[in-house]
Write a protein that holds these residues in place. Sequence first.
Motif, PDB file in Angstrom:
ATOM      1  N   MET B  79      46.597  35.151  40.145  1.00 25.92           N
ATOM      2  CA  MET B  79      46.416  36.347  40.713  1.00 25.92           C
ATOM      3  C   MET B  79      44.853  36.451  40.946  1.00 25.92           C
ATOM      4  SD  MET B  79      49.554  38.086  40.080  1.00 25.92           S
ATOM      5  CE  MET B  79      49.680  36.855  41.590  1.00 25.92           C
ATOM      6  N   ASP B  80      43.967  35.757  40.876  1.00 29.07           N
ATOM      7  CA  ASP B  80      42.613  35.860  41.302  1.00 29.07           C
ATOM      8  C   ASP B  80      42.221  35.250  42.686  1.00 29.07           C
ATOM      9  OD1 ASP B  80      42.183  37.177  38.874  1.00 29.07           O
ATOM     10  OD2 ASP B  80      40.996  35.582  37.852  1.00 29.07           O
ATOM     11  N   GLN B 288      47.934  44.964  45.392  1.00 22.25           N
ATOM     12  CA  GLN B 288      47.170  45.039  44.611  1.00 22.25           C
ATOM     13  C   GLN B 288      46.406  43.630  44.046  1.00 22.25           C
ATOM     14  OE1 GLN B 288      47.321  48.527  41.945  1.00 22.25           O
ATOM     15  NE2 GLN B 288      44.992  48.801  42.277  1.00 22.25           N
ATOM     16  N   ASN B 289      47.451  43.020  43.571  1.00 22.36           N
ATOM     17  CA  ASN B 289      47.053  41.655  42.778  1.00 22.36           C
ATOM     18  C   ASN B 289      46.331  40.544  43.700  1.00 22.36           C
ATOM     19  OD1 ASN B 289      48.196  42.116  40.241  1.00 22.36           O
ATOM     20  ND2 ASN B 289      50.175  41.257  40.804  1.00 22.36           N
ATOM     21  N   ILE B 290      46.731  40.731  45.087  1.00 24.47           N
ATOM     22  CA  ILE B 290      46.160  39.585  45.851  1.00 24.47           C
ATOM     23  C   ILE B 290      45.279  40.511  47.200  1.00 24.47           C
ATOM     24  CG2 ILE B 290      47.666  37.553  45.565  1.00 24.47           C
ATOM     25  CD1 ILE B 290      49.294  38.246  47.768  1.00 24.47           C
ATOM     26  N   CYS B 291      44.853  41.651  46.416  1.00 26.31           N
ATOM     27  CA  CYS B 291      43.832  42.322  47.071  1.00 26.31           C
ATOM     28  C   CYS B 291      44.146  42.595  48.552  1.00 26.31           C
ATOM     29  CB  CYS B 291      42.533  41.627  46.977  1.00 26.31           C
ATOM     30  SG  CYS B 291      41.420  42.478  45.857  1.00 26.31           S
ATOM     31  N   SER B 292      45.251  42.724  48.895  1.00 23.96           N
ATOM     32  CA  SER B 292      45.639  42.954  50.518  1.00 23.96           C
ATOM     33  C   SER B 292      45.321  44.283  51.034  1.00 23.96           C
ATOM     34  CB  SER B 292      47.234  42.753  50.498  1.00 23.96           C
ATOM     35  OG  SER B 292      47.625  41.656  50.156  1.00 23.96           O
TER      36      SER B 292
END
Lengths: 424, 424
Positions: B79-80, B288-292
Amino acid sequence: MSLTIIKGTILSAPTLGQLDALPGGYLVAEDGLIRGVYGSLPEQYAGAPVEDWGDALILQSFADLHLHAPQYPMLGMGMDLPLLDWLNAYAFPTEARFADTGYAREIYSRLARELIANGTTRVCMFSSLHTDATLILMEELEKAGVTGYVGKVNMDRNAAPGLLEETTEESRRETLRWLDACQDFRLVKPMLTPRFTPSCTNELMAFLGKLAAERDLPVQSHLSENQAEMAWVRQLHPGCQQYWETYAKYGLWTSRAVMAHCVWSDARERQAMRDAGVTAVHCADSNQNICSGVAPVRAMLNEGVKVALGSDIAGGDHLHMFDVVAASIRASKARRVLDNWETDFLTVPEGWYLATSAGAAYFAEQPGFAPGNHLHALVLADDDLPQPHPMTPQERLERAVYLRQGGAIRAVWSEGRKVFSAEG
Amino acid sequence: MSLTIIKGTILSAPTLGQLDALPGGYLVAEDGLIRGVYGSLPEQYAGAPVEDWGDALILQSFADLHLHAPQYPMLGMGMDLPLLDWLNAYAFPTEARFADTGYAREIYSRLARELIANGTTRVCMFSSLHTDATLILMEELEKAGVTGYVGKVNMDRNAAPGLLEETTEESRRETLRWLDACQDFRLVKPMLTPRFTPSCTNELMAFLGKLAAERDLPVQSHLSENQAEMAWVRQLHPGCQQYWETYAKYGLWTSRAVMAHCVWSDARERQAMRDAGVTAVHCADSNQNICSGVAPVRAMLNEGVKVALGSDIAGGDHLHMFDVVAASIRASKARRVLDNWETDFLTVPEGWYLATSAGAAYFAEQPGFAPGNHLHALVLADDDLPQPHPMTPQERLERAVYLRQGGAIRAVWSEGRKVFSAEG
């Protein structure tokens, strides 16, 4: 001498952003204090009993530095309301029920057991304003094995008239009665707890500040959570330029102060935190739920402000610190988007550090499983999950953070003592 | 005629933002189709067996309109990383393992059972590019009681050479072989699934568009998830002004199209969705996890775009739709902060509507427990939780959304059939 030797894949957070892993390692404690982490068992322990957890992860247990015990019954409720409305509609009526000591006993014994079963062994916790319920809370925490600080809440203005209120004199008297009654607790200690500036008269704030100095007591409160709250504080204290100064003015801004939220703390307020050694408690979930905003955690870390994590139940809806870590990481990603991708999000090792080592630092412990620390640890088993490929301990920890696996915590130690053990 | 009568506190979402509650109500289905919800049992059913769940909540079950079955083993991992790196480091190698049909059987039977036990009875789901594993997935879903659509993934360029790749000719041939083999499924049907524009040559896109028209097949893909992805699409299709046009150009932009994400869909792209009747699937957690970024869900709803929810495992880390609803609400609050408090967040009734009625609409069902709908329902018990005050059914639902209570789902019906029953 009592000896504890735990064997497994030992994973700890010695500095922000780093995870040390030792598969097949030994974590050794003597009389409740960690002696070391070893790749092979030192000669001197040959023949001693070893708790062998195979490949399970041996992790530091959690420190939850901000939560409201009497809001536990309303977890996950009223989340569509903004802070001040939510306080009046949900929080205050729920807290008022703790005038009933029987109710307090029932709820707090459940809360204490749930904390331990989920690996939270250190807390800074708000009670309600009720002295007797606060003592019951402290008893139940100590019995379950939760250590740290608990505060009887002080609120002598802008509370809930007829429901949840105390006069200045009552607040003073009950605080002293409570402190006297706290003498016998071993693991759970008192912490002065002005609810937040709008709830306390200047007279009460001055009394608490004096008490903090005279008895060397720690302090917890709320800071710069929400813009409406901040406007209110400015109105109440026209002489203070910033929110933090309303605490500083009365001697409540010390290196033993824990301030929840700090969502809107600007560079000057953050500088004041760093200078005084105040600990900021980031409560990501709560801030998002009640739309307070997203705290500038990366800025605080870069500037050297002490930051730990809090579940902030019941503004936060998760008691489990695995969820709190995940929520903090997600919030940092929201912050990144808000900052046009200019701030870095929290990585999993960073979030983990904040929930363990950074929280423990408030209790004067060194990061990770450092020798001399009290043994606070948990065993996490994940052998029930599919393995897409041979996973590193770091990947397993990341998955544990995101998945909240029911029943995965198999054992917990707190202050050197084994306080939880699940069927395998 | 088969008759099902379920008694309890019946709660349903007839329109966006509204919840209808009927304590002690009867939900009646004949031959798997809902006849009605009644305050007292109609005369004609007197003496018929009633499943009486007391005060438990009787809820619509969930529709998860975007998830990747072969990423189930990597839930909560990587997830980072940003989207394109995450695909290469995690998603593609994990999907590649489904060349092994034994592995596919093991993982997919587990996934299907977990979906049903958590109340997800309708899906639009990506498989991998493997035809045989896709058929196994469809078998396992049908066996467990999950209904909806599954797609063999098409990807004939920019995939993972030597690991996960197919030529245009293979993709065509395997798609036809797969469609032939799908004839016998009753509840799980095929859906054309070009992975996303960068994964498919124009030739393959044209083939799939033609197939969609000839056989009247639904389509699913990804749209405007991430800015790097969008720049790539512009480079690949210089003739298209916007991402959606790369699908429209080949006949893949239809009223039966489901497009995941739409994080960066601007007013013009949203207008194109509305005009064509395309369903946007909001995957809050994944974004949110992959900052889209944070999708403009409120704008889409205001403009009349069809919106449903997806777990998007394993970009999302939760399979459970209660969590997906909570994540959508939280994301809408992050969006509100991002928009300077100018957009309204999703309320709990709105989030619930999107996860149930809005998703079911894709399968031609009416909102709520409307007469004529297939019976898709679940029983949720929460009597184990503390009650801070006498709670309304709406408050109980809110708490269920936020808490993810293990074991709280006691029974599930899908397409008229009882497919799950837990010990009480």
